[in-house]
Write a protein that holds these residues in place. Structure first.
Motif, PDB file in Angstrom:
ATOM      1  N   SER A 289      54.515 -10.914 -30.169  1.00 54.88           N
ATOM      2  CA  SER A 289      55.554  -9.893 -30.071  1.00 54.88           C
ATOM      3  C   SER A 289      55.425  -9.080 -28.788  1.00 54.88           C
ATOM      4  O   SER A 289      56.411  -8.530 -28.296  1.00 54.88           O
ATOM      5  CB  SER A 289      55.494  -8.968 -31.287  1.00 54.88           C
ATOM      6  OG  SER A 289      54.337  -8.150 -31.256  1.00 54.88           O
TER       7      SER A 289
ATOM      8  N   GLU B 197      46.577 -13.971 -39.436  1.00 54.55           N
ATOM      9  CA  GLU B 197      47.845 -14.379 -38.837  1.00 54.55           C
ATOM     10  C   GLU B 197      48.582 -13.207 -38.198  1.00 54.55           C
ATOM     11  O   GLU B 197      49.277 -13.381 -37.196  1.00 54.55           O
ATOM     12  CB  GLU B 197      48.723 -15.040 -39.889  1.00 54.55           C
ATOM     13  CG  GLU B 197      50.028 -15.605 -39.340  1.00 54.55           C
ATOM     14  CD  GLU B 197      50.846 -16.311 -40.415  1.00 54.55           C
ATOM     15  OE1 GLU B 197      51.972 -16.727 -40.107  1.00 54.55           O
ATOM     16  OE2 GLU B 197      50.341 -16.410 -41.566  1.00 54.55           O
ATOM     17  N   TYR B 198      48.409 -12.007 -38.748  1.00 54.61           N
ATOM     18  CA  TYR B 198      49.156 -10.875 -38.222  1.00 54.61           C
ATOM     19  C   TYR B 198      48.749 -10.563 -36.776  1.00 54.61           C
ATOM     20  O   TYR B 198      49.539 -10.001 -36.005  1.00 54.61           O
ATOM     21  CB  TYR B 198      48.958  -9.641 -39.111  1.00 54.61           C
ATOM     22  CG  TYR B 198      47.668  -8.887 -38.913  1.00 54.61           C
ATOM     23  CD1 TYR B 198      47.568  -7.880 -37.950  1.00 54.61           C
ATOM     24  CD2 TYR B 198      46.556  -9.165 -39.692  1.00 54.61           C
ATOM     25  CE1 TYR B 198      46.375  -7.173 -37.776  1.00 54.61           C
ATOM     26  CE2 TYR B 198      45.370  -8.473 -39.520  1.00 54.61           C
ATOM     27  CZ  TYR B 198      45.280  -7.482 -38.561  1.00 54.61           C
ATOM     28  OH  TYR B 198      44.120  -6.803 -38.381  1.00 54.61           O
TER      29      TYR B 198
ATOM     30  N   ASN C 194      50.735 -12.937 -34.562  1.00 57.46           N
ATOM     31  CA  ASN C 194      52.129 -12.473 -34.554  1.00 57.46           C
ATOM     32  C   ASN C 194      52.292 -11.251 -33.658  1.00 57.46           C
ATOM     33  O   ASN C 194      53.275 -11.125 -32.917  1.00 57.46           O
ATOM     34  CB  ASN C 194      52.591 -12.148 -35.969  1.00 57.46           C
ATOM     35  CG  ASN C 194      52.703 -13.379 -36.849  1.00 57.46           C
ATOM     36  OD1 ASN C 194      52.873 -14.499 -36.343  1.00 57.46           O
ATOM     37  ND2 ASN C 194      52.620 -13.191 -38.152  1.00 57.46           N
ATOM     38  N   LYS C 195      51.348 -10.340 -33.707  1.00 58.03           N
ATOM     39  CA  LYS C 195      51.401  -9.154 -32.860  1.00 58.03           C
ATOM     40  C   LYS C 195      51.259  -9.531 -31.389  1.00 58.03           C
ATOM     41  O   LYS C 195      51.940  -8.979 -30.521  1.00 58.03           O
ATOM     42  CB  LYS C 195      50.298  -8.172 -33.259  1.00 58.03           C
ATOM     43  CG  LYS C 195      50.308  -6.874 -32.465  1.00 58.03           C
ATOM     44  CD  LYS C 195      49.210  -5.922 -32.930  1.00 58.03           C
ATOM     45  CE  LYS C 195      49.243  -4.631 -32.125  1.00 58.03           C
ATOM     46  NZ  LYS C 195      48.166  -3.689 -32.560  1.00 58.03           N
TER      47      LYS C 195
END
Length: 261
Positions: free
Chosen positions: A213, A205-206, A209-210
């Motif tokens: 962003s 998931e990160y 998200n990155k």
């Protein structure tokens, strides 16, 4: 024959205003270059240099006082650049607006310090958002490629490929986004509750998200040199309309300046 030339002269005088004066009827006209002759034209030159607009219309209630205060100021810009994002239109009207002292304006030192009220309306096209994303998301490390957004009345749809390095493996990830748009802190345009679809179910998931962003905010007005606070975003086919609670209305009276690139 004399009667003929007299009639031609009357005919020419009758149509002279149509051919010799601009439709908008500004008091001062500038085409491609500004040679300031008063405090307000120095102010005009500052915003032309700051925003590089395709066209700018400025109306003020009168010349500023010694402190740099106007009772009212109206500005309408076409094709204005803000933080590498083009706004198709930007219009605002300010009441009780306080600048720094006009004696500083000739040197390009212009500061809008406060305004009792400011009504604003801006339009951003999806084509201009996509052009800004092409520049914004380019990079050597984790980055986007072939990213594009489509704006519809029902929301925003995005699609692109995100290149991510996980351990020793480089992943080329197809990411699709369905989202709304929202105003954050009265200055920024962000994706609102984005629904993300990816072509790899095992993706951490990160990474998504990155990826998100990197493209947010879509528009940032924090460094905009006017005390503007946006309230609402409305989606139409191919564009988003940003506005304050009240919309700006043109000034019926005042001194007007008109610039065309």
């Amino acid at each position: 024959m004399r009667g003929f030339f007299r009639n031609v002269g009357i005919f020419a005088l009758f149509f002279l205003p149509v051919f010799c004066f601009p439709a908008w009827g500004a008091d001062f006209e500038f085409n491609g270059k500004i040679e300031p002759a008063d405090d307000v034209s120095h102010l005009l030159a500052f915003y032309v240099n700051r925003f590089t607009p395709e066209e700018l219309k400025l109306t003020v209630s009168g010349h500023p006082d010694a402190t740099g205060r106007f009772a009212e100021l109206y500005m309408d810009l076409t094709g204005v650049m803000i933080e590498n994002v083009r706004l198709d239109k930007l219009t605002f009207r300010m009441y009780g607006v306080q600048f720094n002292s006009p004696e500083n304006w000739a040197s390009g030192n212009v500061e809008c310090r406060d305004a009792l009220q400011i009504h604003a309306l801006g339009t951003i096209l999806q084509s201009d958002i996509n052009k800004s994303l092409e520049v914004k998301t380019f990079g050597d490390d984790d980055h986007w490629r072939k990213v594009s957004l489509a704006i519809t009345p029902g929301g925003l749809r995005g699609k692109g490929y995100y290149i991510a390095k996980v351990l020793f493996v480089t992943l080329d990830i197809l990411i699709e986004i369905d989202s709304g748009l929202k105003i954050v802190k009265n200055k920024e345009l962000w994706l609102d509750n984005p629904e993300v679809r990816i072509n790899r179910l095992d993706l951490p998931e990160y990474i998504t998200n990155k990826a998100l962003s990197q493209i947010q905010p879509l528009l940032n007005l924090n460094r905009f040199p006017l005390p503007m606070s946006l309230h609402k975003v409305t989606l139409e086919e191919g564009r988003a309309i940003l506005s304050t609670r009240q919309l700006p209305k043109p000034m019926e009276k005042g001194i007007s300046y008109h610039y065309v690139r």
